[in-house]
Motif scaffolding. Structure first.
Motif, PDB file in Angstrom:
ATOM      1  N   CYS A 169     -13.018 -10.633  10.352  1.00 45.37           N
ATOM      2  CA  CYS A 169     -13.629 -11.444  11.409  1.00 45.37           C
ATOM      3  C   CYS A 169     -12.769 -11.427  12.681  1.00 45.37           C
ATOM      4  O   CYS A 169     -13.302 -11.529  13.793  1.00 45.37           O
ATOM      5  N   CYS A 224     -17.986 -10.502   6.985  1.00 44.21           N
ATOM      6  CA  CYS A 224     -17.189 -11.216   5.975  1.00 44.21           C
ATOM      7  C   CYS A 224     -17.552 -10.757   4.554  1.00 44.21           C
ATOM      8  O   CYS A 224     -18.705 -10.903   4.130  1.00 44.21           O
ATOM      9  N   ILE A 275     -16.426 -18.465   9.140  1.00 44.48           N
ATOM     10  CA  ILE A 275     -15.077 -18.991   9.421  1.00 44.48           C
ATOM     11  C   ILE A 275     -15.124 -20.115  10.445  1.00 44.48           C
ATOM     12  O   ILE A 275     -14.225 -20.946  10.514  1.00 44.48           O
ATOM     13  N   CYS A 303     -12.203 -17.870   1.727  1.00 48.17           N
ATOM     14  CA  CYS A 303     -11.666 -16.876   2.671  1.00 48.17           C
ATOM     15  C   CYS A 303     -10.503 -16.134   2.033  1.00 48.17           C
ATOM     16  O   CYS A 303      -9.503 -16.742   1.640  1.00 48.17           O
ATOM     17  N   ILE A 304     -10.634 -14.815   1.914  1.00 50.02           N
ATOM     18  CA  ILE A 304      -9.556 -14.033   1.296  1.00 50.02           C
ATOM     19  C   ILE A 304      -8.598 -13.466   2.350  1.00 50.02           C
ATOM     20  O   ILE A 304      -7.767 -12.618   2.054  1.00 50.02           O
ATOM     21  N   ALA A 305      -8.730 -13.914   3.587  1.00 49.52           N
ATOM     22  CA  ALA A 305      -7.825 -13.521   4.677  1.00 49.52           C
ATOM     23  C   ALA A 305      -7.796 -12.008   4.899  1.00 49.52           C
ATOM     24  O   ALA A 305      -6.726 -11.420   5.047  1.00 49.52           O
ATOM     25  N   CYS A 306      -8.972 -11.402   4.901  1.00 47.46           N
ATOM     26  CA  CYS A 306      -9.019  -9.950   5.103  1.00 47.46           C
ATOM     27  C   CYS A 306      -8.950  -9.591   6.586  1.00 47.46           C
ATOM     28  O   CYS A 306      -8.742  -8.441   6.943  1.00 47.46           O
ATOM     29  N   ALA A 307      -9.155 -10.555   7.457  1.00 49.90           N
ATOM     30  CA  ALA A 307      -9.038 -10.397   8.918  1.00 49.90           C
ATOM     31  C   ALA A 307     -10.164  -9.561   9.540  1.00 49.90           C
ATOM     32  O   ALA A 307     -10.076  -9.193  10.711  1.00 49.90           O
ATOM     33  N   ILE A 318      -6.059 -17.618   8.621  1.00 49.69           N
ATOM     34  CA  ILE A 318      -6.979 -17.072   9.616  1.00 49.69           C
ATOM     35  C   ILE A 318      -7.927 -18.204  10.008  1.00 49.69           C
ATOM     36  O   ILE A 318      -8.547 -18.821   9.136  1.00 49.69           O
TER      37      ILE A 318
HETATM   38  S1  SF4 Z   1     -10.742 -13.423   6.956  1.00 51.02           S
HETATM   39 FE1  SF4 Z   1     -12.194 -12.150   5.831  1.00 51.02          FE
HETATM   40  S2  SF4 Z   1     -12.853 -13.484   4.143  1.00 51.02           S
HETATM   41 FE2  SF4 Z   1     -11.905 -14.835   5.664  1.00 51.02          FE
HETATM   42  S3  SF4 Z   1     -13.607 -15.525   6.910  1.00 51.02           S
HETATM   43 FE3  SF4 Z   1     -12.733 -13.741   7.939  1.00 51.02          FE
HETATM   44  S4  SF4 Z   1     -13.960 -12.035   7.182  1.00 51.02           S
HETATM   45 FE4  SF4 Z   1     -14.343 -13.752   5.805  1.00 51.02          FE
END
Ligand code: SF4
Ligand code: SF4
Length: 458
Positions: A288, A268, A274, A282-286, A231
């Protein structure tokens, strides 16, 4: 070099509390779905029976594992080892293809933290209200809200600990033991330990676990390459960032598409920005992506300022999903899964151990025959009762006697005395003998065991 610190100095820097803003969107819905499905399975599975047993039960005292109608015995532990290897390899495969998909949607830390955040939001409100509540002095409202949150968290953590132990002790019996105050010491310990771990990790530590404690976050970068899905913020398109009215033309103002609203930072869960580039936190939760797409929509800009992409694509190059390592992981994974499925399907659900009677090597009988006595341990690993037929293979002149009758209930272990007799002319010293065990009813199961039949030497 020694450094001097004032008495009040501390080398420990307390991280500010992260209260992520609630977000809606495609990926948020997918994450909610993952939470409901995964935690639903966790909490419901122990209550479902399958083939007469709990659907998933790791019965350690009996040394038997029940998994969806299959019973695994200590002799089958190789399958469990292989299943763990498959799980590890799947993680490598998914990481190589789609980056931290596991972290963002399926990791226990992520899914339980998400539920703890839901509870926190129900009780204390969204990000702004929670920040305000924290800053406010202790009053009636704050005490009620903070206490209610703790009661919810602790109850949920205890239920989680109870369910965890329910995978190792039949959950209905466990529930009964709790109600009647007859819970054993070990069960009490593990129930409280797992509850405490859930409360501590998902309620208190949250993003700190991902940032500082998770080893997977550290070594997964070794599985990343420039074609791995990550991401990322499109810096070329977004910068220079800055505030503007919707009606403004950004290029006239010398601005990129990022309006500097900081919503991507506010949603986040690990509290990072990001826009500062790819970060290990970043745990890639998407989250953002979802929120920035909404901003882009409102501004009538093209979506995707923050998006799933690859380093190659970000650099303007072509990206390849199918790379040699993907084929290697996929091939290994397929071969292992096929191998395990085949082996589990072709397991022989009968175990037979023949142990010679050590007190007498052999007995010479009156009619010029020799007798050997064995202890036979039979395990019926099947889920139906079986009568067993036992015969000596390839020695028509030998006979055997067994007592008591070799009949075993499902999953029963039985010990029997087996006597084999042979004419003295059979041989000298010792003769290898094959003994075949087979069921007398469906399903037909057969196993042949070799042993030595001892004869006089002269
Ligand atoms: S993907 Fe999730 S953890 Fe990574 S920057 Fe975006 S909000 Fe934060
Ligand atoms: S949400 Fe999008 S527009 Fe707002 S600050 Fe983040 S990247 Fe910029």
């Amino acid at each position: 070099m020694n450094q001097k610190h004032d008495a009040g100095d501390s080398l420990y820097r307390k991280d500010p509390k992260v209260y992520p803003r609630d977000v809606k969107g495609t990926f948020a819905s997918l994450r909610k779905l993952a939470v409901v499905v995964l935690l639903g399975l966790y909490y419901i599975l122990p209550w479902i029976n399958w083939g007469g047993n709990q659907s998933v039960l790791f019965d350690l005292p009996a040394r038997k594992f029940y998994i969806f109608g299959l019973t695994f015995w200590p002799q089958d532990f190789i399958f469990l080892t292989l299943m763990l290897i498959i799980a590890g390899l799947s993680l490598f495969f998914v990481t190589a293809v789609a980056g931290r998909l596991w972290c963002g949607y399926a990791c226990p830390q992520t899914v339980w933290t998400e539920v703890f955040l839901w509870m926190e939001r129900w009780v204390e409100g969204d990000r702004n209200k929670r920040n305000k509540l924290d800053a406010s002095p202790w009053n009636r409202n704050k005490i009620i809200r903070k206490t209610s949150k703790q009661v919810l968290w602790i109850s949920f953590a205890l239920w989680t600990g109870f369910t965890f132990v329910g995978f190792f002790t039949p959950i209905r019996e466990l529930g009964h033991s709790i109600i009647t105050f007859q819970l054993g010491n070990w069960e009490t310990f593990w129930l409280l330990f797992y509850s405490f771990a859930t409360y501590g990790n998902a309620g208190i530590l949250r993003e700190q676990v991902c940032k500082y404690m998770c080893p997977y976050a550290r070594f997964q970068s070794a599985m990343f390459d420039k074609d791995t899905l990550v991401i990322a913020y499109d810096e070329k398109r977004g910068e220079p960032r800055g505030g503007r009215r919707k009606s403004d033309n950004p290029s006239e103002k010398g601005l990129g598409d990022c309006i500097g609203c900081t919503l991507c930072v506010q949603v986040c869960p690990t509290g990072i920005d990001i826009r500062e580039g790819l970060q290990i936190e970043c745990i890639a939760c998407a989250a953002c992506i979802d929120v920035c797409d909404q901003v882009m929509d409102k501004m009538d800009y093209k979506k995707g300022l923050i998006s799933y992409t690859t380093e190659h694509r970000l650099g303007g190059n072509e990206s390849h999903v199918f790379r040699p390592r993907i084929f290697v992981y996929a091939f290994l994974l397929l071969a292992l899964v096929a191998g395990v499925l085949w082996s589990v399907n072709h397991r022989v659900l009968l175990r037979a151990d023949l142990l010679r009677d050590r007190n007498a090597l052999y007995r010479e009988l009156a009619d010029d025959r020799i007798e050997n006595v064995y202890t036979l341990k039979l395990i019926n690993m099947d889920s139906v009762l079986h009568n067993y037929q036992i015969e000596i293979v390839g020695h028509d002149d030998m006979v055997l006697f067994i007592s008591p009758e070799p009949v075993l209930e499902p999953e029963e272990v039985g010990n029997f005395i087996l006597r084999m007799q042979a004419p003295a002319s059979l041989g000298r010293g010792s003769v290898e003998v094959d003994v075949r065990f087979s069921t007398m009813e469906e399903p037909f199961i057969e196993r042949t065991v070799s042993t030595r039949f001892l004869m006089p030497f002269d």
